[in-house]
Design a protein around this motif. Structure first.
Motif, PDB file in Angstrom:
ATOM      1  N   ASP A   1       0.850  -1.188   0.000  1.00  0.00           N
ATOM      2  CA  ASP A   1       0.000   0.000   0.000  1.00  0.00           C
ATOM      3  C   ASP A   1       0.882   1.232   0.000  1.00  0.00           C
ATOM      4  O   ASP A   1       1.109   1.865   1.022  1.00  0.00           O
ATOM      5  CB  ASP A   1      -0.920  -0.011   1.235  1.00  0.00           C
ATOM      6  CG  ASP A   1      -1.952  -1.133   1.149  1.00  0.00           C
ATOM      7  OD1 ASP A   1      -2.225  -1.607   0.031  1.00  0.00           O
ATOM      8  OD2 ASP A   1      -2.478  -1.520   2.200  1.00  0.00           O
TER       9      ASP A   1
ATOM     10  N   GLU B   1      -3.339   5.382   1.524  1.00  0.00           N
ATOM     11  CA  GLU B   1      -3.574   3.987   1.875  1.00  0.00           C
ATOM     12  C   GLU B   1      -2.970   3.674   3.240  1.00  0.00           C
ATOM     13  O   GLU B   1      -3.565   2.978   4.060  1.00  0.00           O
ATOM     14  CB  GLU B   1      -2.969   3.063   0.812  1.00  0.00           C
ATOM     15  CG  GLU B   1      -3.650   3.186  -0.534  1.00  0.00           C
ATOM     16  CD  GLU B   1      -3.030   2.293  -1.599  1.00  0.00           C
ATOM     17  OE1 GLU B   1      -3.791   1.631  -2.315  1.00  0.00           O
ATOM     18  OE2 GLU B   1      -1.795   2.237  -1.718  1.00  0.00           O
TER      19      GLU B   1
ATOM     20  N   THR C   1      -6.325  -0.718   1.294  1.00  0.00           N
ATOM     21  CA  THR C   1      -5.804  -0.691  -0.058  1.00  0.00           C
ATOM     22  C   THR C   1      -6.806   0.052  -0.930  1.00  0.00           C
ATOM     23  O   THR C   1      -7.990  -0.264  -0.917  1.00  0.00           O
ATOM     24  CB  THR C   1      -5.610  -2.117  -0.587  1.00  0.00           C
ATOM     25  OG1 THR C   1      -4.800  -2.827   0.346  1.00  0.00           O
ATOM     26  CG2 THR C   1      -4.930  -2.119  -1.939  1.00  0.00           C
ATOM     27  N   ILE C   2      -6.331   1.066  -1.624  1.00  0.00           N
ATOM     28  CA  ILE C   2      -7.227   1.806  -2.524  1.00  0.00           C
ATOM     29  C   ILE C   2      -7.088   1.262  -3.932  1.00  0.00           C
ATOM     30  O   ILE C   2      -8.060   0.966  -4.599  1.00  0.00           O
ATOM     31  CB  ILE C   2      -6.908   3.321  -2.500  1.00  0.00           C
ATOM     32  CG1 ILE C   2      -7.256   3.892  -1.121  1.00  0.00           C
ATOM     33  CG2 ILE C   2      -7.669   4.057  -3.605  1.00  0.00           C
ATOM     34  CD1 ILE C   2      -6.845   5.338  -0.906  1.00  0.00           C
TER      35      ILE C   2
ATOM     36  N   PRO D   1      -7.973  -4.299  -3.981  1.00  0.00           N
ATOM     37  CA  PRO D   1      -8.642  -3.738  -2.807  1.00  0.00           C
ATOM     38  C   PRO D   1      -9.935  -4.474  -2.465  1.00  0.00           C
ATOM     39  O   PRO D   1     -10.646  -4.935  -3.349  1.00  0.00           O
ATOM     40  CB  PRO D   1      -8.934  -2.289  -3.200  1.00  0.00           C
ATOM     41  CG  PRO D   1      -8.687  -2.181  -4.649  1.00  0.00           C
ATOM     42  CD  PRO D   1      -7.900  -3.355  -5.099  1.00  0.00           C
TER      43      PRO D   1
ATOM     44  N   THR E   1      -6.109   8.676  -6.930  1.00  0.00           N
ATOM     45  CA  THR E   1      -7.072   8.055  -6.019  1.00  0.00           C
ATOM     46  C   THR E   1      -8.327   7.605  -6.760  1.00  0.00           C
ATOM     47  O   THR E   1      -9.179   6.954  -6.205  1.00  0.00           O
ATOM     48  CB  THR E   1      -7.510   9.022  -4.893  1.00  0.00           C
ATOM     49  OG1 THR E   1      -8.060  10.191  -5.517  1.00  0.00           O
ATOM     50  CG2 THR E   1      -6.344   9.404  -4.010  1.00  0.00           C
TER      51      THR E   1
END
Lengths: 576, 266
Positions: A70, A75, A81-82, A102, B154
């Protein structure tokens, strides 16, 4: 004697490489299992370990194995975990690419990105918590992604005092669930990633399992191949950098050799492979296999384009405009029937819409459910019927994976993926006009010429585009000129098309069409000699009911070839 | 196919997808081993032709041998080369003494982003690999950058079944990563198998060699006796230090690369 050895390739032994994904519910410890595996097998470089140690020291947290994967600050700060990561490690037997996916449901699309790339999967389940929502959902996704080798890891056995009953209960439950998805469980094992039990060395605490360690479990998985299937190569491009014309693409199934007869679909044109082209002479070969990126040269020059599928001539793919598919939805806005999406299947791109949501599938129970408000929402799975604006080459997912699956795009983003479970094969029928469910063949823009050698009128073979409302049509060709405003009536498909200012303005059922005084042509571009609505109704009645007895008289009464068409002399074959 | 052949085949597939789906394309060539492998793969993908220009973002601080080697290769292969520099920052005295990350930001990220806009690129082919460092390990093969060249790490798009991000608003561009799946030793094995010429800074001189190439002030050499490609492969089999351990900017902050790359760094 010369020293030959120095010219020999130092390492000729070819090692196998397997891609493995670790999936499961959030917090069940996927990243920790992988981090531990890599750490205990000394597969990580000191730089990464030092970095995690430094972060641990700075934040006052204990060393976290998951941080080895991570990498994002977010994260590590949030402890989840993204996004998916890929790392490599090796055992005696072979090399592995380990994919961490994830487990949080918000990041299901990242889990799918990771898992779609894998050849086999492990489902990680927390011994203390058992199966949870994402455990089942991930298993369901693995089935939809076509992974058929699934291992089960029951992690955190330390939390249940290494209890055998707990382990066996979880294994029975998940195995049944996988069986309902048509999947066999390849291997099961208990372990504790945190305390390093049963990762590399057999654990005394888990001696009752008699089972493999994690390393042994990995090595027990088999590597699949698409080599035995019938040949499929989705065309990426056609190159003409020099005097060679090369069809390029990646072989998704089967193999090909020089001299093979191949079909190009959806047109199903057949030709012969004459060469497998390469930049360097040493890369030229006579045969190529699944997974290779190749350049084919063929004996016939057709108009080829990206999106076509090159196949064996005997076993071509289906050609279809309508199919059923299991889809998983990743879009923030729901899937709406009738809404148009871009469908990408192998290298083809087509406009597509769902005509019916047949049912939703509950990922926890696999029950079929009626759709809520006729929508498919975020992270939902459904069986739907899809329609395409034009026929494309495709396969059922059960026969060929790469040409049997697709993604859907809505305003720049991939919002769904699907696998084809049934398809209507329309074969060679090519439509020229389409609007919703209405489809009609079109020979209005075909070119004819007089072949002086054969003393016959021939049609020039050409690629026919598919027109829909709003498209411009070619009003002028070498053998025809149409006015800017006219109507087309296509009797064999019972469809009428209105052309206004050179554009398709409407496509409607013939029964709804009323004559408004615009020039009229039939589906072949012949003038239809009507001047009034009464004329039109009589012409329609006559032309819609042709028989071999009446057709000559009726065609001569209503149709005229010369109004918009003429026949130029073809120059290709003309000899004096 | 062994795994090196599989990697080659997949990289060629990616390059051909980029050529077909993206408009104006360029290949970032840093003179190093990875982008030199990329050059070789492009030759294979396009049958000896190279249908896009090569780009060198020159910080002005590169190891001098890199520049002379670059010019030699360009001449030999007849490549179309774009060299771009952040002249303004250099004139203002930008350098690593102003802070390593500040310097990278100006002379690499700044110059790269400026170059992308100047030439209107829709796609930049970059030789980064997942095994280099954490933020790269999370990358996509086709990775979108917005009009300010930022990477929204992200919220990366799903990438599955060889279907890459080819739909994006005008003004955005795609970083294409054909080598994402390769690791360091794969690169050297491929260089060996294909006999690809590489700059000799990678080979030992007085007991030290460069393992990763960059700017002279911020790139260190490692202790090594490896004097040819097969010796490098042997060395890598037995090492457990990181490839980029000699790159000072990586050590400047635990999340240095994530921070740099968010703003458009390669």
């Amino acid at each position: 004697m010369t020293n030959k050895a120095q010219y020999m390739t130092p390492e000729v032994k070819v090692r196998e490489r397997l891609k493995l994904v670790f999936t499961g519910h959030v917090d069940h410890g996927k990243s920790t299992v992988i981090g531990r595996l890599l750490y205990d097998t000394n597969s990580l470089n000191r730089g990464i370990i030092d970095k995690v140690k430094k972060i641990s020291a700075e934040t006052g947290q204990p060393f976290e194995f998951a941080f080895l994967l991570d990498a994002f600050e977010e994260e590590q700060k949030q402890g989840i975990t993204i996004d998916t990561t890929q790392l490599q490690f090796k055992t005696e037997k072979r090399d592995y690419v380990i994919i961490d996916a994830p487990g949080h449901k918000e990041f299901l699309k990242n889990m799918i990105s990771g898992a779609a790339d894998a050849e086999a999967a492990f489902l990680v389940i927390d011994a203390a918590r058992g199966l949870e929502e994402q455990s089942r959902r991930h298993a369901h996704m693995l089935a939809l992604l076509g992974l058929n080798q699934i291992g089960v890891i029951v992690n955190k056995m330390d939390l249940v005092q290494y209890d055998r009953m707990t382990y066996e209960k979880i294994v029975a439950e998940i195995s049944q669930f996988l069986a309902n998805l048509g999947l066999e469980t390849s291997v099961c094992l208990p372990l504790s990633a945190l305390s390093g039990q049963n990762i590399v060395e057999p654990s005394p605490e888990l001696a009752w399992s008699n089972g493999p360690t994690l390393i042994e479990a990995l090595d027990s998985l088999a590597k699949g191949t698409e080599d035995d299937l019938s040949f499929r190569l989705p065309l990426q491009d056609v190159y003409k950098f020099d005097d060679r014309r090369i069809l390029v693409g990646r072989i998704e199934a089967g193999s090909i050799k020089i001299g093979d007869r191949v079909a190009l679909s959806p047109g199903r044109k057949v030709t012969t492979v004459t060469k497998l082209a390469a930049w360097l002479a040493r890369d030229e070969k006579t045969r190529a296999h699944a997974g290779e990126s190749v350049g084919l040269m063929v004996s016939d020059e057709f108009f080829n384009r990206r999106g076509e599928v090159v196949s064996s001539a005997e076993k071509p793919p289906l050609v279809s405009q309508r199919f059923k598919a299991s889809i998983f939805w990743m879009g923030r806005s729901p899937l709406i029937p009738g809404h148009h999406y871009k469908l990408k299947l192998a290298t083809s791109e087509t406009e597509a819409w769902v005509s019916e949501i047949i049912h939703l599938i509950d990922s926890a129970t696999l029950d079929a459910l009626p759709p809520t408000n006729n929508r498919v929402g975020f992270n939902e799975v459904a069986l739907v019927e899809m329609n395409l604006s034009k026929p494309i080459a495709l396969d059922l997912f059960s026969s060929h994976k790469a040409t049997g699956r697709f993604v859907l795009i809505s305003s720049f983003d991939v919002v769904g993926g699907g696998i084809i479970t049934w398809a209507e094969d329309t074969g060679d029928v090519k439509y020229g006009f389409i609007h919703g469910q209405l489809k009609a063949r079109c020979e209005v823009f075909e070119e004819y010429y007089y072949n002086a050698d054969e003393m016959a009128v021939n049609k020039i073979a050409q690629e026919k585009p598919l027109y829909t409302i709003g498209d411009l049509v070619p009003l002028t060709g070498q053998s025809y000129v149409y006015p800017e405003f006219f109507d087309i009536v296509i009797f064999r498909d019972l469809v009428a098309v209105k052309i206004r200012a050179g554009q398709v303005a409407d496509i409607l059922p013939l029964s709804d069409y009323a004559f408004q005084g615009w020039p009229l042509v039939n589906g072949r571009g012949f003038g239809v000699m009507v001047r009034s609505q009464d004329d039109w109704l009589r012409a329609k009645a006559d032309l819609a009911t042709l028989t071999s007895e009446n057709q000559t008289a009726r065609v001569q009464r209503w149709l005229d070839f010369n109004t918009y068409r003429h026949i130029p002399i073809g120059v290709h074959d003309y000899s004096i | 196919m062994d795994h090196i052949q599989s990697l080659e085949a997949y990289s060629i597939f990616i390059l051909r997808e980029a050529k077909s789906r993206l408009g104006r394309l360029g290949l970032l060539w840093s003179i190093g081993k990875d982008s030199t492998v990329l050059l070789w793969l492009a030759k294979k993908a396009f049958f000896g032709h190279c249908p896009f220009p090569f780009i060198h973002v020159d910080t002005g601080y590169k190891i001098p041998e890199m520049i002379s080697y670059r010019d030699k290769v360009v001449k030999e292969l007849g490549l179309e080369l774009i060299v771009h520099q952040n002249k303004e920052a250099l004139a203002d005295g930008m350098g690593p003494d102003k802070g390593r990350l500040v310097c990278c930001q100006a002379l690499k990220t700044g110059a790269l982003n400026d170059m992308t806009r100047t030439y209107g690129f829709d796609g930049l082919i970059v030789g980064v690999r997942r095994d280099e460092e954490g933020s790269r390990s999370k990358e996509r093969v086709f990775s979108e950058r917005n009009q300010s060249d930022e990477w929204d790490y992200t919220n990366q798009p799903p990438e599955l079944w060889g279907q890459f991000k080819t739909d994006f608003p005008k003004g955005h561009h795609i970083r294409v990563h054909p080598l994402l799946q390769w690791n360091e030793i794969d690169i050297w094995r491929y260089i060996e198998a294909e006999n690809i010429p590489v700059i000799d800074l990678y080979f030992t001189k007085n007991g030290r060699r460069f393992r990763s190439l960059g700017c002279a002030p911020c790139t260190g050499r490692i202790k090594s006796e490896a004097s040819n490609v097969s010796e490098i492969i042997e060395e890598l089999k037995n090492t457990n230090t990181g490839e980029r351990d000699g790159r000072a900017q990586d050590q400047a902050d635990p999340y240095a690369m994530q921070k740099l790359r968010k703003d458009g760094y390669m």
